[in-house]
Design an enzyme around this catalytic site. Structure first.
Site, PDB file in Angstrom:
ATOM      1  N   GLU A 253     -12.145  10.762  -4.045  1.00 13.07           N
ATOM      2  CA  GLU A 253     -11.853  10.619  -2.555  1.00 13.07           C
ATOM      3  C   GLU A 253     -11.046  12.049  -1.995  1.00 13.07           C
ATOM      4  OE1 GLU A 253      -9.351   7.786   0.709  1.00 13.07           O
ATOM      5  OE2 GLU A 253     -10.503   6.931  -0.956  1.00 13.07           O
TER       6      GLU A 253
ATOM      7  N   LYS B  19     -12.457  14.721   0.757  1.00  9.27           N
ATOM      8  CA  LYS B  19     -11.821  15.134   1.968  1.00  9.27           C
ATOM      9  C   LYS B  19     -11.373  16.490   2.212  1.00  9.27           C
ATOM     10  CE  LYS B  19      -9.500  10.409   2.711  1.00  9.27           C
ATOM     11  NZ  LYS B  19      -8.551   9.647   2.408  1.00  9.27           N
TER      12      LYS B  19
ATOM     13  N   GLU C  71      -8.598  11.365  13.097  1.00 11.44           N
ATOM     14  CA  GLU C  71      -7.669  10.257  13.336  1.00 11.44           C
ATOM     15  C   GLU C  71      -6.877  10.580  14.539  1.00 11.44           C
ATOM     16  OE1 GLU C  71      -4.565   7.062  11.436  1.00 11.44           O
ATOM     17  OE2 GLU C  71      -5.642   8.635  10.141  1.00 11.44           O
TER      18      GLU C  71
ATOM     19  N   LYS D  40       0.728  -1.229  -0.065  1.00  9.83           N
ATOM     20  CA  LYS D  40      -0.076  -0.009   0.077  1.00  9.83           C
ATOM     21  C   LYS D  40       0.951   1.350  -0.043  1.00  9.83           C
ATOM     22  CE  LYS D  40      -3.170   2.667   3.043  1.00  9.83           C
ATOM     23  NZ  LYS D  40      -3.987   2.481   4.319  1.00  9.83           N
TER      24      LYS D  40
ATOM     25  N   GLU E  74      -7.525  -2.708   3.145  1.00 13.11           N
ATOM     26  CA  GLU E  74      -6.739  -1.332   3.294  1.00 13.11           C
ATOM     27  C   GLU E  74      -6.800  -1.228   4.931  1.00 13.11           C
ATOM     28  OE1 GLU E  74      -6.616   3.353   2.326  1.00 13.11           O
ATOM     29  OE2 GLU E  74      -8.201   2.199   1.234  1.00 13.11           O
TER      30      GLU E  74
END
Length: 451
Positions: free
Chosen positions: A428, A432, A252, A202, A296
């Site tokens: 995406e 965001k 986060e 990734k 993911e």
């Protein structure tokens, strides 16, 4: 109002500072606490100040809100800050605030070396927690506390009386993406090729969007506007000068340490959100059943667990759940552990950058990012927060922006794994970045489903 209480408390602290102070090196802390209404905010107080650096922090649950300004002492590394806290352990209220960079790189075009950390012990702190207001004055000098008291009194007298915070009035004149969409597609194809070859599992690729505005943007005005609509997020802002600041509304947590107890999380996998309940529910169900997004997220979980080996004696991973935000939804798995030692510098070294913002394997993903991204991330995807003796907390510096007077640089990233589609990942990024961009006057960025 908190502004009036702060003025009263600072006057009382100024009187305390007239006590006999030794003409030697050392640290002193003065604090006063009062009851105060729970709906008050230090945003206006910090916005009025003209001393730098400044730092603002509100945790994700809205339990703690802090505004600080002026530096009593600055630290070049988190380890140096940690050593300072332990050296003066008889003052458990010491907190050191600021940012940790994503990496330490040279910017190729301008040959500028960015620092790894921007951490400082503030002169003045205004803390709101559990319906109480505490004002703290920190005084430190490696030479003469008495001389530092004189400087601190002058600093307090120069503090401004706040007015109501201004609204965001800046309008966007133009926008430039780096990379543009065609270059982005090429980068994703290169990343997918590396994943197919097995060198990467990734990699997280990012975009910087530079918005040229019709007038300078006030950072605390943008913070206030973001707080009003971007819920369940950490809100942070660091102002280095009147014309430069870095801020964000991050969902986060990097880590929370309470004594020897560590809390962290894997936040990866994304789908659109919004105000339509049916679309939100359908998106959440799709996210929980989509193999690419679940894969993911589990990559991040496995990476965190591996990095914590040797530092913990117990580790617990909670079942997956969906975190719903204003523009997007994420898969979240909470992780907790018992630390063998309360070492914040070690936690940061182990956990930053996470696989959610860099990739796997970490070193190879960072090399890929350095070679392919056309800009330096600096503070983006690093961390923001504080450390103290009893408790430390840092969020990942996502959904963030850098203000340079009348320019706003917006940052967003997308995790590329096997099966990623370049155009869906671009959308995406749009979703965001909309968390902050839509706060600007006249700006509406549409969000599109990723199913």
């Amino acid at each position: 109002m908190v502004e009036k209480q702060v003025a009263i408390l600072l006057q009382q602290i100024s009187e305390l500072l007239t006590q006999d102070i030794p003409d030697s090196a050392g640290y002193r802390q003065f604090s006063i606490e009062l009851d105060q209404p729970g709906d008050a905010s230090p945003v206006a107080w910090l916005a009025a100040q003209t001393c730098y650096p400044q730092f603002y922090w509100q945790d994700r649950d809205g339990q703690q809100e802090v505004a600080v300004c002026g530096d009593a002492y600055a630290f070049s590394t988190l380890l140096a800050a940690q050593m300072f806290i332990h050296e003066y352990a008889e003052f458990p209220e010491i907190s050191i605030w600021g940012l940790n960079a994503f990496t330490y790189q040279k910017q190729a075009q301008k040959a500028i070396l960015f620092p790894e950390n921007a951490l400082f012990l503030p002169r003045i702190e205004v803390r709101l927690k559990q319906g109480r207001c505490r004002v703290i004055v920190n005084i430190f000098s490696p030479f003469s506390l008495r001389q530092e008291v004189v400087r601190t009194l002058a600093f307090i007298r120069a503090l401004a009386t706040p007015a109501a915070p201004s609204a965001v009035a800046s309008r966007v004149l133009s926008c430039e993406h780096l990379p543009e969409q065609d270059q982005w597609r090429q980068q994703v194809v290169q990343a997918l090729s590396a994943i197919d070859e097995g060198s990467l599992q990734k990699v997280v690729l990012a975009r910087k969007s530079t918005l040229h505005l019709d007038m300078p943007l006030e950072p605390m005005a943008l913070v206030a506007a973001s707080k009003a609509v971007n819920h369940h997020c950490y809100h942070f802002m660091m102002a280095f000068s009147p014309s430069e600041s870095f801020l964000g509304a991050s969902p986060e947590r990097l880590f929370l340490r309470q004594g020897q107890r560590l809390s962290t999380e894997a936040l990866a996998g994304t789908v659109v959100s919004g105000e339509n309940a049916r679309i939100v529910n359908d998106g959440a169900q799709w996210l929980m059943n989509d193999g690419k997004n679940q894969h993911e997220n589990l990559l991040v979980v496995d990476d965190i667990c591996q990095r914590l080996q040797g530092a913990v004696d117990e580790l617990d991973v909670k079942p997956a759940q969906v975190m719903q935000l204003r523009n997007v939804q994420h898969i979240q798995r909470k992780i907790s552990a018992n630390l063998l030692s309360g070492d914040d510098a070690d936690c940061l070294q182990r956990l930053q950058p996470t696989a959610a913002v860099a990739g796997l394997p970490r070193h190879l993903a960072q090399v890929f990012i350095k070679h392919h991204e056309p800009f330096n991330r600096q503070w983006y995807a690093g961390s923001a927060g504080y450390l103290s003796l009893r408790q430390s907390e840092f969020c990942v510096a996502l959904r963030s922006a850098r203000i340079l007077a009348d320019r706003l640089e917006l940052f967003a990233g997308a995790g590329i794994v096997a099966g990623s589609d370049p155009d869906q990942e671009w959308q995406e990024l749009e979703n965001k970045a909309a968390g902050l961009r839509t706060l600007l006057s006249g700006q509406v960025t549409p969000v599109v489903s990723q199913e």
